[in-house]
Motif scaffolding. Structure first.
Motif, PDB file in Angstrom:
ATOM      1  N   CYS A   1      87.842  29.677  30.930  1.00 23.86           N
ATOM      2  CA  CYS A   1      87.454  28.282  30.773  1.00 23.86           C
ATOM      3  C   CYS A   1      87.259  28.055  29.284  1.00 23.86           C
ATOM      4  CB  CYS A   1      86.152  28.012  31.508  1.00 23.86           C
ATOM      5  SG  CYS A   1      85.554  26.332  31.278  1.00 23.86           S
TER       6      CYS A   1
ATOM      7  N   CYS B   1      87.391  32.864  39.436  1.00 20.42           N
ATOM      8  CA  CYS B   1      87.659  32.600  40.853  1.00 20.42           C
ATOM      9  C   CYS B   1      86.727  33.368  41.794  1.00 20.42           C
ATOM     10  CB  CYS B   1      89.117  32.899  41.194  1.00 20.42           C
ATOM     11  SG  CYS B   1      90.253  31.851  40.304  1.00 20.42           S
ATOM     12  N   GLY B   2      85.487  33.483  41.400  1.00 20.20           N
ATOM     13  CA  GLY B   2      84.458  33.908  42.339  1.00 20.20           C
ATOM     14  C   GLY B   2      84.217  35.387  42.524  1.00 20.20           C
TER      15      GLY B   2
ATOM     16  N   SER C   1      80.116  31.686  35.623  1.00 14.75           N
ATOM     17  CA  SER C   1      80.064  30.287  36.080  1.00 14.75           C
ATOM     18  C   SER C   1      80.680  30.092  37.452  1.00 14.75           C
ATOM     19  CB  SER C   1      80.788  29.392  35.075  1.00 14.75           C
ATOM     20  OG  SER C   1      80.143  29.443  33.838  1.00 14.75           O
ATOM     21  N   GLN C   2      81.754  30.841  37.743  1.00 15.18           N
ATOM     22  CA  GLN C   2      82.434  30.659  39.027  1.00 15.18           C
ATOM     23  C   GLN C   2      81.969  31.686  40.057  1.00 15.18           C
ATOM     24  OE1 GLN C   2      86.710  30.528  38.482  1.00 15.18           O
ATOM     25  NE2 GLN C   2      86.575  28.900  36.957  1.00 15.18           N
TER      26      GLN C   2
ATOM     27  N   ASN D   1      81.782  21.944  40.971  1.00 12.81           N
ATOM     28  CA  ASN D   1      82.764  22.853  41.568  1.00 12.81           C
ATOM     29  C   ASN D   1      82.198  24.232  41.921  1.00 12.81           C
ATOM     30  OD1 ASN D   1      85.493  21.677  41.643  1.00 12.81           O
ATOM     31  ND2 ASN D   1      85.089  21.329  39.472  1.00 12.81           N
ATOM     32  N   LYS D   2      81.020  24.536  41.454  1.00 13.29           N
ATOM     33  CA  LYS D   2      80.540  25.918  41.525  1.00 13.29           C
ATOM     34  C   LYS D   2      79.840  26.218  42.849  1.00 13.29           C
ATOM     35  CE  LYS D   2      81.834  25.313  37.305  1.00 13.29           C
ATOM     36  NZ  LYS D   2      82.907  25.896  36.544  1.00 13.29           N
TER      37      LYS D   2
ATOM     38  N   THR E   1      91.301  26.762  47.705  1.00 12.01           N
ATOM     39  CA  THR E   1      89.844  26.770  47.614  1.00 12.01           C
ATOM     40  C   THR E   1      89.294  26.863  49.035  1.00 12.01           C
ATOM     41  OG1 THR E   1      89.810  24.371  47.616  1.00 12.01           O
ATOM     42  CG2 THR E   1      89.732  25.444  45.485  1.00 12.01           C
TER      43      THR E   1
END
Ligand code: PLP
Length: 450
Positions: free
Chosen positions: A119, A166-167, A191-192, A217-218, A419
């Motif tokens: 990011c 992506c988590g 952040s993700q 989005n998080k 997602t």
């Protein structure tokens, strides 16, 4: 509910092998639920905490009438939940990264390693501090490659920003070992990945500093907000001063300018009580949110395991995956584009404005070579700082153009991301799996005929 289930069943019987994109029947017609993980769990608990702040007339965290101490409670529960020694609520993930780079004292002459899939917040923090970002390629985890990091460390290298993209973490342990060996500071951009872990250790505990975002989005959200965590007291004092007006505060909330090494330049990144109240309610639901996403994601991934022409992003520790994203790799760019379009036509789409299925090339600002401010070495000031700073002359030939990172360039073209909403029902999971299989089969047989 019953009639809805019946209708879906009926239509799946009629579903032909002909793709909806080519005029066949779609796998489903109902839109999938909204995929903003935390937001879909906002209910009475958030309302109650937010209301108590409003009723107390006390929206500031450090003092005020009947202070409700929402941010204090959030930080306390955060530390208890994840085992971080220090936790500091901030106004955003970007602010958290900015404060972190400053807390580490980075500036001109310093090089900070960043992955090519990231990011731009981390880049912004580095550039505004006057340091130079250096690109490192990713590996099949879509996170920074330890091998490429090792190959690129120079005497200028002072720090690493590692993104848990992506988590889910990639090879964070190896990165942390390298940083230790070479005396580099490590910032984890989590952040993700709130709620994610690697082999039992929560993210944010591998590096010197961890940064979380609570943007919409998080995994959990307060609209705006974030958390910065660390293990070291002196570093925490700097973070505390920098996130505020440049000085830490006394217990009653007054600025304390008494210590020489804590007289800094603040960034105005305090967390508001209203954000704290929202985030506190969300933190309490985070395990529920991430376990729902993880379950749904891995059910889909297992269902697609042997599908010809489809491979997956490597997740070294699936148990620690927060589950927010499923990344599918096609064999080349045209197939990824066709797969995405065909999947959407099969009904893998959400309410207007949501994008549950997207080719990663469409999310282009997360790739180094598509970030114009980086590629063209833009500056916020007229004279071109920090690129023109004499201490940064070592970086004059650093390139940020496409071609710099081969693995990023390859994955960028042929990855499709789904997602995963935490509210997916069993039928949604089955439909998404069926749709992916149906499309993948056609993509594969078409290309075999060519
Ligand atoms: C969202 C995000 C950020 C920025 O967070 P904000 O709260 O929007 O400032 C930073 N890094 C990553 C990896 C992100 O996904």
């Amino acid at each position: 509910m019953k009639t809805e289930a019946k209708a879906t069943k009926k239509s799946s019987i009629k579903t032909s092998a002909l793709l909806a994109l080519e005029g066949g029947l779609p796998v489903r017609t109902e839109p999938l639920p909204w995929d903003y993980p935390g937001a879909s769990f906002i209910d009475e608990e958030e309302l109650e905490l937010v209301t108590s702040v409003v009723r107390a007339h006390s929206p500031f965290r450090f003092y005020g009438p009947q202070a409700q101490h929402m941010v204090d409670m959030l930080e306390h529960e955060w530390r208890e939940t994840f085992g971080h020694r220090y936790a500091l609520g901030v106004s955003s993930g970007t602010a958290g990264l900015t404060v972190s780079i400053a807390a580490l004292g980075l500036g001109p002459g310093d090089e900070v390693m960043v992955p090519g899939y990231l990011c731009m917040s981390g880049l912004a923090a580095i550039v505004r501090a006057g340091a130079i970002p250096r690109l490192v390629d990713i590996d099949d985890t879509f996170c920074m490659s330890p091998d490429d990091l090792k190959a690129k460390i120079t005497p200028r290298t002072k720090a690493v920003i590692y993104n848990h993209m992506c988590g889910a973490p990639g090879h964070i342990q190896k990165i942390a070992e390298l940083c230790k060996k070479w005396h580099l500071s490590l910032i984890e951009d989590c952040s993700q990945a709130a709620g994610a872990s690697f082999e039992g250790t929560p993210v944010g505990r591998f590096g010197d500093i961890g940064v979380f975002s609570f943007q919409l989005n998080k995994n959990m959200t307060s609209g705006e907000g974030g958390m910065v965590v660390c293990q070291d007291h002196a570093l925490f004092r700097r973070l505390l001063a920098l996130h505020d007006l440049g000085y830490p505060r006394t217990l009653n909330g007054a600025l304390d300018a008494s210590r020489e090494h804590e007289q800094l330049w603040g960034m105005g990144a305090r967390m508001a009580e209203l954000s704290g109240a929202l985030a506190l309610a969300q933190l309490r639901k985070l395990p529920q949110i991430t376990s729902a996403m993880r379950k749904a994601k891995w059910a889909i991934r297992k269902g697609l395991a042997k599908t010809p022409g489809l491979t997956f992003r490597e997740v070294p520790d699936p148990a620690g995956d927060s589950g927010a994203f499923l990344l599918l790799l096609l064999e080349n760019a045209p197939r990824a584009k066709y797969f995405t379009d065909a999947l959407r036509a099969e009904g893998v789409c959400g309410p207007p404005g949501s994008v549950p299925c997207v080719a990663l090339s469409e999310r282009s600002l997360h790739w180094y070579c598509n970030i114009p401010s980086l590629v063209h070495k833009r500056s916020n000031s007229r004279e071109g700082f920090p690129w023109t700073h004499p201490d940064n002359a070592f970086a004059y030939d650093y390139s940020y153009c496409k071609g710099t990172l081969p693995v990023c360039d390859d994955y960028h073209e042929r990855t499709v991301v789904l997602t995963i909403a935490p509210t997916l029902k069993d039928q949604d999971i089955k439909d998404v799996t069926d749709a992916c299989q149906k499309v993948a089969r056609v993509v594969q047989s078409n290309c075999l005929r060519q």
